[in-house]
Design a protein around this motif. Structure first.
Motif, short mmCIF file in Angstrom:
data_model
loop_
_atom_site.label_atom_id
_atom_site.label_comp_id
_atom_site.label_asym_id
_atom_site.label_seq_id
_atom_site.Cartn_x
_atom_site.Cartn_y
_atom_site.Cartn_z
N TRP A 47 -5.67 1.81 0.50
CA TRP A 47 -6.85 1.28 1.17
C TRP A 47 -7.20 2.24 2.29
O TRP A 47 -6.32 2.83 2.92
CB TRP A 47 -6.55 -0.11 1.76
N CYS A 48 -8.47 2.42 2.52
CA CYS A 48 -8.94 3.27 3.60
C CYS A 48 -9.49 2.37 4.69
O CYS A 48 -10.39 1.56 4.42
CB CYS A 48 -10.02 4.23 3.10
N ALA A 49 -8.96 2.49 5.89
CA ALA A 49 -9.45 1.68 7.01
C ALA A 49 -10.92 1.97 7.30
O ALA A 49 -11.62 1.14 7.88
CB ALA A 49 -8.60 1.92 8.25
N LYS A 50 -11.40 3.12 6.87
CA LYS A 50 -12.81 3.47 7.01
C LYS A 50 -13.52 3.23 5.68
O LYS A 50 -14.26 4.07 5.17
CB LYS A 50 -12.94 4.93 7.46
N ALA B 212 -7.87 9.18 -2.61
CA ALA B 212 -7.43 10.31 -1.79
C ALA B 212 -7.05 9.89 -0.37
O ALA B 212 -6.56 10.70 0.41
CB ALA B 212 -8.51 11.39 -1.74
N CYS B 213 -7.29 8.63 -0.06
CA CYS B 213 -7.03 8.13 1.29
C CYS B 213 -5.67 7.47 1.39
O CYS B 213 -5.01 7.19 0.40
CB CYS B 213 -8.10 7.09 1.67
N SER B 214 -5.29 7.19 2.62
CA SER B 214 -4.13 6.35 2.89
C SER B 214 -4.63 5.27 3.85
O SER B 214 -5.75 5.36 4.35
CB SER B 214 -3.00 7.17 3.52
N PRO B 215 -3.81 4.30 4.14
CA PRO B 215 -4.26 3.28 5.09
C PRO B 215 -4.62 3.84 6.47
O PRO B 215 -5.36 3.22 7.21
CB PRO B 215 -3.06 2.33 5.18
N THR B 216 -4.13 5.03 6.79
CA THR B 216 -4.40 5.61 8.11
C THR B 216 -5.23 6.89 8.08
O THR B 216 -5.60 7.40 9.13
CB THR B 216 -3.08 5.91 8.84
N THR B 217 -5.52 7.43 6.88
CA THR B 217 -6.23 8.69 6.77
C THR B 217 -7.40 8.57 5.81
O THR B 217 -7.21 8.17 4.66
CB THR B 217 -5.29 9.82 6.27
N LEU C 1 0.83 -1.20 0.00
CA LEU C 1 0.00 0.00 0.00
C LEU C 1 0.86 1.26 0.00
O LEU C 1 1.95 1.28 0.58
CB LEU C 1 -0.91 0.01 1.23
N THR C 2 0.34 2.30 -0.64
CA THR C 2 0.99 3.61 -0.64
C THR C 2 0.06 4.61 0.04
O THR C 2 -1.00 4.24 0.52
CB THR C 2 1.29 4.07 -2.09
N ASP C 3 0.45 5.86 0.04
CA ASP C 3 -0.35 6.90 0.69
C ASP C 3 -1.40 7.51 -0.22
O ASP C 3 -1.86 8.61 0.02
CB ASP C 3 0.56 8.00 1.24
N GLY C 4 -1.78 6.86 -1.26
CA GLY C 4 -2.80 7.38 -2.16
C GLY C 4 -2.21 8.13 -3.33
O GLY C 4 -1.03 8.47 -3.35
N ASP D 257 -7.01 0.99 -6.31
CA ASP D 257 -6.28 1.78 -7.29
C ASP D 257 -6.02 3.17 -6.71
O ASP D 257 -6.93 3.98 -6.55
CB ASP D 257 -7.06 1.88 -8.59
N GLY D 258 -4.76 3.45 -6.38
CA GLY D 258 -4.40 4.70 -5.73
C GLY D 258 -4.44 5.92 -6.63
O GLY D 258 -4.38 7.05 -6.15
N GLU D 259 -4.55 5.70 -7.93
CA GLU D 259 -4.61 6.84 -8.85
C GLU D 259 -6.04 7.26 -9.14
O GLU D 259 -6.36 8.44 -9.08
CB GLU D 259 -3.90 6.49 -10.17
N VAL D 260 -6.91 6.30 -9.42
CA VAL D 260 -8.28 6.65 -9.83
C VAL D 260 -9.37 5.88 -9.09
O VAL D 260 -10.55 6.06 -9.37
CB VAL D 260 -8.47 6.45 -11.36
#
Length: 158
Positions: free
Chosen positions: A58-61, A116-121, A49-52, A108-111
């Motif tokens: 992935w978004c934990a929420k 716009a999320c990260s695993p923690t945000t 995973l990356t930061d988006g 898909d972190g691009e589209v």
């Protein structure tokens, strides 16, 4: 590894799912989508995973993203059906035709819907804009559909 050991792999992600008796053959293994995502799906999936905005995210929420919840709901329903079938091929097909494509789209972190999320945000991602459909245009749309169907594409076979 013995065949018995391989069969236990599915259960090893988050402990064994609730026992099912013969009278419960049509009941779900998990009572709802959140239980399945938390106890089976997330522990079963491993991604870099990356930061988006690139790579996989992935978004934990995940439940705050309507498009994610809708897709995961249908992936879960297909999983329940495959598990209940007792057919090993059904689970293999579930991975290939249901889970893997959904994970590619969702993460898909691009589209993707959580780009716009990260695993923690968590960050809200707008869905597609959609104006209300004007009732007086319904006849024009119906006519266009009928016209299109009555004049097949000359390049198509048939």
């Amino acid at each position: 590894m013995s065949q018995h050991d391989l069969g236990d792999l599915d259960d090893s992600f988050a402990g064994e799912p609730p026992e099912q008796g013969p009278e419960d053959d049509d009941s779900d293994v998990y009572p709802d989508l959140p239980s399945w995502v938390e106890q089976w799906f997330c522990p079963a999936i491993a991604l870099k995973l990356t930061d988006g905005h690139r790579g996989r995210t992935w978004c934990a929420k995940w439940w705050k993203h309507g498009p994610v919840a809708v897709r995961l709901y249908h992936v879960w329903r297909a999983w329940e059906k495959a598990v209940r079938s007792g057919d090993d091929h059904a689970m293999s097909a579930w991975w290939s035709y249901d889970c893997d494509p959904a994970v590619r789209v969702l993460s898909d972190g691009e589209v993707g819907p959580m780009h716009a999320c990260s695993p923690t945000t968590h960050r809200d991602v707008p869905t597609l804009p959609c104006d209300p459909f004007p009732a007086d245009d319904l006849e024009a749309v119906a006519l266009a559909l009928v016209t299109t169907r009555s004049h097949p594409d000359p390049d198509s076979e048939g």
